[in-house]
Write a protein that holds these residues in place. Structure first.
Motif, mmCIF file in Angstrom:
data_model
loop_
_atom_site.group_PDB
_atom_site.id
_atom_site.type_symbol
_atom_site.label_atom_id
_atom_site.label_comp_id
_atom_site.label_asym_id
_atom_site.label_seq_id
_atom_site.Cartn_x
_atom_site.Cartn_y
_atom_site.Cartn_z
ATOM 1 N N GLU A 27 67.308 47.864 47.949
ATOM 2 C CA GLU A 27 67.496 48.419 46.597
ATOM 3 C C GLU A 27 67.030 47.438 45.520
ATOM 4 O O GLU A 27 66.464 47.833 44.508
ATOM 5 C CB GLU A 27 68.962 48.799 46.377
ATOM 6 C CG GLU A 27 69.451 49.925 47.270
ATOM 7 C CD GLU A 27 68.611 51.193 47.144
ATOM 8 O OE1 GLU A 27 68.391 51.649 46.010
ATOM 9 O OE2 GLU A 27 68.167 51.711 48.190
ATOM 10 N N VAL A 28 67.302 46.144 45.746
ATOM 11 C CA VAL A 28 66.825 45.101 44.817
ATOM 12 C C VAL A 28 65.308 45.180 44.717
ATOM 13 O O VAL A 28 64.732 45.171 43.626
ATOM 14 C CB VAL A 28 67.249 43.686 45.302
ATOM 15 C CG1 VAL A 28 66.543 42.598 44.500
ATOM 16 C CG2 VAL A 28 68.758 43.518 45.227
ATOM 17 N N PHE A 29 64.665 45.300 45.876
ATOM 18 C CA PHE A 29 63.201 45.367 45.937
ATOM 19 C C PHE A 29 62.681 46.605 45.200
ATOM 20 O O PHE A 29 61.775 46.508 44.376
ATOM 21 C CB PHE A 29 62.767 45.381 47.402
ATOM 22 C CG PHE A 29 61.277 45.528 47.585
ATOM 23 C CD1 PHE A 29 60.417 44.484 47.284
ATOM 24 C CD2 PHE A 29 60.741 46.713 48.062
ATOM 25 C CE1 PHE A 29 59.044 44.611 47.452
ATOM 26 C CE2 PHE A 29 59.383 46.855 48.235
ATOM 27 C CZ PHE A 29 58.526 45.804 47.930
ATOM 28 N N LYS A 30 63.273 47.767 45.473
ATOM 29 C CA LYS A 30 62.830 49.012 44.807
ATOM 30 C C LYS A 30 62.988 48.916 43.293
ATOM 31 O O LYS A 30 62.112 49.343 42.546
ATOM 32 C CB LYS A 30 63.635 50.213 45.321
ATOM 33 C CG LYS A 30 63.161 50.734 46.654
ATOM 34 C CD LYS A 30 63.799 52.072 46.943
ATOM 35 C CE LYS A 30 64.622 51.981 48.193
ATOM 36 N NZ LYS A 30 65.342 53.158 48.552
ATOM 37 N N LEU A 31 64.107 48.345 42.854
ATOM 38 C CA LEU A 31 64.363 48.185 41.423
ATOM 39 C C LEU A 31 63.323 47.246 40.797
ATOM 40 O O LEU A 31 62.758 47.543 39.741
ATOM 41 C CB LEU A 31 65.776 47.646 41.206
ATOM 42 C CG LEU A 31 66.201 47.369 39.761
ATOM 43 C CD1 LEU A 31 66.186 48.645 38.930
ATOM 44 C CD2 LEU A 31 67.592 46.733 39.727
ATOM 45 N N ALA A 32 63.052 46.119 41.463
ATOM 46 C CA ALA A 32 62.092 45.139 40.939
ATOM 47 C C ALA A 32 60.689 45.748 40.824
ATOM 48 O O ALA A 32 59.990 45.534 39.825
ATOM 49 C CB ALA A 32 62.066 43.892 41.825
ATOM 50 N N VAL A 33 60.291 46.506 41.835
ATOM 51 C CA VAL A 33 58.954 47.120 41.828
ATOM 52 C C VAL A 33 58.864 48.238 40.785
ATOM 53 O O VAL A 33 57.918 48.288 39.995
ATOM 54 C CB VAL A 33 58.587 47.665 43.232
ATOM 55 C CG1 VAL A 33 57.296 48.469 43.182
ATOM 56 C CG2 VAL A 33 58.461 46.517 44.229
ATOM 57 N N SER A 34 59.866 49.107 40.761
ATOM 58 C CA SER A 34 59.808 50.267 39.857
ATOM 59 C C SER A 34 59.941 49.870 38.387
ATOM 60 O O SER A 34 59.491 50.589 37.503
ATOM 61 C CB SER A 34 60.859 51.303 40.229
ATOM 62 O OG SER A 34 62.156 50.762 40.068
ATOM 63 N N SER A 35 60.551 48.726 38.117
ATOM 64 C CA SER A 35 60.741 48.292 36.725
ATOM 65 C C SER A 35 59.690 47.280 36.273
ATOM 66 O O SER A 35 59.705 46.837 35.128
ATOM 67 C CB SER A 35 62.137 47.672 36.556
ATOM 68 O OG SER A 35 62.254 46.497 37.347
ATOM 69 N N PHE A 36 58.771 46.911 37.171
ATOM 70 C CA PHE A 36 57.728 45.935 36.856
ATOM 71 C C PHE A 36 56.861 46.444 35.716
ATOM 72 O O PHE A 36 56.389 47.574 35.748
ATOM 73 C CB PHE A 36 56.854 45.700 38.096
ATOM 74 C CG PHE A 36 55.735 44.710 37.890
ATOM 75 C CD1 PHE A 36 55.939 43.364 38.158
ATOM 76 C CD2 PHE A 36 54.490 45.120 37.434
ATOM 77 C CE1 PHE A 36 54.918 42.446 37.978
ATOM 78 C CE2 PHE A 36 53.464 44.211 37.255
ATOM 79 C CZ PHE A 36 53.687 42.870 37.524
ATOM 80 N N LYS A 37 56.679 45.626 34.680
ATOM 81 C CA LYS A 37 55.781 46.063 33.617
ATOM 82 C C LYS A 37 55.072 44.857 32.962
ATOM 83 O O LYS A 37 55.614 43.749 32.890
ATOM 84 C CB LYS A 37 56.485 46.910 32.586
ATOM 85 C CG LYS A 37 57.476 46.231 31.700
ATOM 86 C CD LYS A 37 58.046 47.259 30.690
ATOM 87 C CE LYS A 37 58.999 46.575 29.773
ATOM 88 N NZ LYS A 37 60.244 47.264 29.572
ATOM 89 N N VAL A 38 53.862 45.134 32.532
ATOM 90 C CA VAL A 38 53.067 44.127 31.830
ATOM 91 C C VAL A 38 53.319 44.315 30.342
ATOM 92 O O VAL A 38 53.116 45.397 29.796
ATOM 93 C CB VAL A 38 51.567 44.280 32.149
ATOM 94 C CG1 VAL A 38 50.736 43.276 31.349
ATOM 95 C CG2 VAL A 38 51.316 44.103 33.642
ATOM 96 N N ASN A 39 53.786 43.249 29.687
ATOM 97 C CA ASN A 39 54.059 43.289 28.252
ATOM 98 C C ASN A 39 52.919 42.701 27.433
ATOM 99 O O ASN A 39 52.761 43.031 26.262
ATOM 100 C CB ASN A 39 55.353 42.507 27.938
ATOM 101 C CG ASN A 39 56.541 43.072 28.699
ATOM 102 O OD1 ASN A 39 56.770 44.271 28.713
ATOM 103 N ND2 ASN A 39 57.283 42.204 29.363
ATOM 104 N N ASP A 40 52.163 41.806 28.047
ATOM 105 C CA ASP A 40 51.078 41.116 27.323
ATOM 106 C C ASP A 40 49.881 40.954 28.260
ATOM 107 O O ASP A 40 49.864 40.060 29.107
ATOM 108 C CB ASP A 40 51.580 39.745 26.840
ATOM 109 C CG ASP A 40 50.525 38.989 26.040
ATOM 110 O OD1 ASP A 40 49.396 39.524 25.854
ATOM 111 O OD2 ASP A 40 50.825 37.858 25.614
#
Length: 171
Positions: free
Chosen positions: A152-165
């Motif tokens: 679940e930690v892994f799924k959360l980290a991947v699904s919430s990954f975003k580039v801000n800059d």
């Protein structure tokens, strides 16, 4: 959700962010980490979460890229049968049995392969460095101790990954 508190965490100076539990500590506070990596660890459980930026592997097909990177990781770690990995520079006699989760996000416009890798111990070898920190033998699943399961930690980290800059990539 379990009693695990999580929040959005800045990566690579805030240019990227991802959400995962606060029990994962930034390894760069303890030791040197290469500039192209962000490494987090839960020292009580010997679980780790790694974000890595690599040059895009143009010769690797999209649908087989995660498998390619997983095999590359296993070879690099001298893993036996792609199931056991020794920590640091320890030899095969100190290998732990673990589950490895790996996602490959291909940012083709900026020539970058992003790897998100999570390690979850299943069996800690008594000869491993990990045995002194978390004890040898079967690892207690995170969910049993009130923590978010590593999957679940892994799924959360991947699904919430975003580039801000995007300038991080020289774009």
């Amino acid at each position: 959700m379990s009693g695990d508190f999580y929040s959005e965490r800045p990566l690579f100076g805030g240019a990227i962010s991802s959400t995962f539990p606060l029990r994962f500590q930034d390894v760069s506070d303890i030791r040197q980490v290469p500039d192209h990596q962000e490494v987090f660890v839960d020292p009580a459980r010997d679980e780790s979460l790694i974000f890595e930026l690599l040059d895009l592997k143009h010769d690797v097909g999209d649908n087989g890229s995660a498998t390619w990177f997983l095999q590359d990781l296993a070879t690099e770690q001298d893993a036996e049968g792609c199931t056991a990995i020794s920590k640091g520079r320890q030899g095969r006699e100190a290998q732990n049995l673990l589950t490895v989760y790996l996602a490959n996000l291909r940012l083709k416009a900026v020539g970058t392969d992003v790897l998100i890798v999570a390690h979850e111990p299943i069996l800690i070898n008594p000869l491993s460095e990990s045995a002194t920190a978390v004890g040898a033998g079967l690892a207690v699943p995170a969910a049993q101790s009130g923590c978010m399961a590593m999957g679940e930690v892994f799924k959360l980290a991947v699904s919430s990954f975003k580039v801000n800059d995007w300038s991080l990539f020289g774009a």
